[in-house]
Design an enzyme around this catalytic site. Sequence first.
Site, PDB file in Angstrom:
ATOM      1  N   CYS A 178      31.044 -12.537  64.288  1.00 42.85           N
ATOM      2  CA  CYS A 178      31.304 -11.780  63.057  1.00 42.85           C
ATOM      3  C   CYS A 178      30.188 -10.766  62.809  1.00 42.85           C
ATOM      4  CB  CYS A 178      31.433 -12.725  61.862  1.00 42.85           C
ATOM      5  SG  CYS A 178      31.742 -11.844  60.304  1.00 42.85           S
ATOM      6  N   CYS A 222      39.864  -6.328  61.013  1.00 45.23           N
ATOM      7  CA  CYS A 222      38.904  -6.719  62.042  1.00 45.23           C
ATOM      8  C   CYS A 222      39.472  -7.915  62.794  1.00 45.23           C
ATOM      9  CB  CYS A 222      37.562  -7.081  61.402  1.00 45.23           C
ATOM     10  SG  CYS A 222      36.298  -7.645  62.571  1.00 45.23           S
ATOM     11  N   ASP A 248      53.361 -14.321  52.935  1.00 44.82           N
ATOM     12  CA  ASP A 248      52.041 -13.762  52.660  1.00 44.82           C
ATOM     13  C   ASP A 248      51.841 -13.184  51.256  1.00 44.82           C
ATOM     14  OD1 ASP A 248      49.426 -13.230  53.376  1.00 44.82           O
ATOM     15  OD2 ASP A 248      49.875 -11.237  54.115  1.00 44.82           O
ATOM     16  N   CYS A 261      38.350 -16.484  69.942  1.00 48.27           N
ATOM     17  CA  CYS A 261      38.788 -17.879  70.015  1.00 48.27           C
ATOM     18  C   CYS A 261      39.205 -18.275  71.430  1.00 48.27           C
ATOM     19  CB  CYS A 261      39.958 -18.116  69.060  1.00 48.27           C
ATOM     20  SG  CYS A 261      40.549 -19.826  69.061  1.00 48.27           S
ATOM     21  N   CYS A 318      33.649  -9.637  54.542  1.00 54.11           N
ATOM     22  CA  CYS A 318      34.614  -9.546  55.647  1.00 54.11           C
ATOM     23  C   CYS A 318      35.130  -8.115  55.803  1.00 54.11           C
ATOM     24  CB  CYS A 318      35.770 -10.512  55.380  1.00 54.11           C
ATOM     25  SG  CYS A 318      37.088 -10.429  56.613  1.00 54.11           S
ATOM     26  N   CYS A 351      36.862 -12.280  65.096  1.00 51.29           N
ATOM     27  CA  CYS A 351      36.871 -13.747  65.083  1.00 51.29           C
ATOM     28  C   CYS A 351      38.124 -14.308  65.730  1.00 51.29           C
ATOM     29  CB  CYS A 351      36.712 -14.281  63.657  1.00 51.29           C
ATOM     30  SG  CYS A 351      38.032 -13.856  62.513  1.00 51.29           S
TER      31      CYS A 351
END
Length: 376
Positions: A200, A243, A136, A250, A216, A246
């Site tokens: 969102c 957050c 990352d 799924c 975002c 989203c």
Amino acid sequence: MNPEKAKTFLTEDLGKEGFADVRIARADSIPQAAGRLRTFLAAGRHGTMGWMAETEERRGNPQKLWPEARTVVLAAMEYGPEDGNEPLAALERRDRGTISVYARNRDYHDVVKGKLKQAAGRFAAKTGEQVKVFVDTAPVMEKPLGAAAGLGWQGKHTNLVSRRLGSWFFIGAIFTTADLPPDEAETDHCGSCRACLDICPTDAFPAPYQLDARRCISYLTIEHAGPIPEEFRPAMGNRIYGCDDCLAACPWNKFAGAAREAKLKARDDLKSPAICDLLMLDDAKFRAMFSGSPIKRIGRNRFIRNVLIAAGNSGKAELAGDVAPHLEDPDPVVRETAHWALDRLKSAVQIKDLNSKAALTEGENSATQNRRKKSP
């Protein structure tokens, strides 16, 4: 060791380290990534994340990062919540903060990288090949590489989705000079679903498969250092770090659980911490509470800024006393946000008083009408 045996050795070893899925891609398997990144940066959708532009060349092409790399090994580690409904249900507890599921335990950079290093080291010793490990923080586009390797596909929320793990997993990468047999790329299984886009709260997706980080909440609460634009504050609700909306929306999450025993368990004190308690944190207490946590990276001031917004959105008048001391905070962003939060709380109290008065008046009018009806 021949390539097939080397691949099997590494894949099985990573499985023993707790990775739920491991796939292989060639280092040159994402030729389209550089163009997409360039478009994203040109539109300014990276916000204040200047490091993305600074590392554009290396980020867009893995072989620019390490020219000797022939293969990229992508490994997924599950971290999903025990209760898949909890991240969304927690948003209703307005007097408590909501922390993104991935940040409720140890810093995943340390956990994932440590396990990758162990397996990569054994692979290097066994094969004589060179390896480099990334998680990352390096300029690596793990999601396009993960899609090319068959680990999952990039969903309409731009995150990687797996048929086995849903949306809840970390991605670690091992670059190696070994020429390992690649896996087949995954196809898109989103279909006509728009769940991640529609949920969102700040409309951060200009179109399916596109993200504007500037809108975002994860970016705003973590990466953005200044005042959060007022247009986004009400929609933040009680989200104080990241957050998950989203991800949680799924439908593929229902198939997650291939490696439940390996996932990171959330700390109890980080599941839904009380806003009043968090507002009491000075720098020393913040560092102590979030020692070893990724939350520590943003610092006390940015975190308190987020908590103050949650307090302002709570509608809980009793939090005013916890917000007020921050009007004198040394940090100007904290002071400004405290003023905003108090104004919101005062408005909530006034609306509540008006509603109470309206209900009382309505009750009095009804009683008067009843008396009139009973009069001879």
